[in-house]
Design a protein around this motif. Structure first.
Motif: not given
Length: 276
Positions: A165, A167-171, A183, A179, A181, A174
């Motif tokens: 929630r 820092f997550g950017k890279r799936k 990270e 949801k 990630t 997917e």
């Protein structure tokens, strides 16, 4: 707010049940997870459209053999061979499910009844059995070991969510679970390792190397287990495996990571005991 309250209350009841059963004695823990296993099988067979009740008979037969008959009545090479056979069948089944994660085909529609039965029996049924077998170390019930495993999976789930929630950017995957990630996965792994170090300092079940190795195995295969169940749900077109746990969905939704990771964790502990 009401949904969050339901999740919290359900989560607390679940945690109290698990810890109390493990703390009470091995029979209480075994019985609790026999019931949980039946509930998970019920939900899974509905997802894959497996008809009939023979899967429950198969599960209870395996349970009686490995949790009662072999654990209490047998020892030596016969028990070891039986456990190794079950281990081999379970790991092969789970590795096939991991391979299928990377397939874009909706596999549920082309699975035969026999394939559904085998997956149900070894992915769900044997997973519960190995989870229950883990605490039996040196003819004693190592309650802090199994409680520690639950702590590791809870820490991983919680901090994977919080880190994702924040820092997550890279799936991570997917197509199956939008949801999750990378990270979040790394955050869950780091905090699970920290938790394993704390567990080492406050328990005498295993050395530090074993606790850290166990944490890594649980995080990796627990995450894969969550993805495997997510793919089955996506194939079945359902959000949750069931509705038995208010705010959490089904019993399989709650235990998917543990059930899938359990045979790998059991194999990890046995291997580390053998080489140490």
């Amino acid at each position: 707010m009401r949904e969050l309250l339901k999740r919290c209350i359900t989560g607390i009841i679940y945690v109290v049940l698990v810890v109390a059963a493990a703390w009470l004695n091995s029979d209480a823990f075994d019985f609790l997870f026999m019931i949980f296993g039946i509930a998970c099988l019920h939900e899974f067979k509905k997802m894959v459209h497996l008809k009939g009740y023979s899967i429950f008979i198969g599960f209870l037969l395996l349970w009686w053999i490995f949790i009662y008959l072999l654990e209490e009545k047998s020892s030596g090479i016969y028990k070891e061979n039986a456990v190794n056979i079950l281990m081999g069948l379970t790991l092969v089944t789970n590795l096939i499910l991991i391979r299928n994660l990377f397939s874009k085909k909706q596999r549920d529609g082309i699975l035969s009844k026999l394939q559904k039965y085998i997956i149900s029996l070894f992915y769900i049924g044997a997973g519960c059995i190995f989870l229950t077998m883990i605490p039996y170390q040196n003819h004693a019930f190592a309650k802090m070991l199994i409680i520690g495993i639950f702590i590791l999976i809870w820490v991983n789930d919680s901090f994977a969510y919080l880190t994702g929630r924040a820092f997550g950017k890279r799936k991570l995957f997917e197509r199956v679970s939008p949801k999750k990630t990378i990270e979040g996965f790394i955050g869950g792994l780091i905090f699970a390792i920290i938790a394993s170090i704390i567990l080492f300092n406050y328990t005498d079940e295993m050395n530090l190397t074993k606790w850290i190795a166990l944490a890594i195995v649980i995080v990796i295969f627990g995450t894969l287990g969550d993805l495997v169940e997510s793919k089955f749900k996506r194939t079945a077109g359902v959000k949750d495996s069931g509705a038995i746990l208010p705010g959490h969905g089904g019993m399989l939704d709650r235990l998917d990571s543990l059930i899938f990771a359990a045979p790998f964790a059991y194999a990890c502990i046995q291997f580390l005991n053998y080489v140490s």
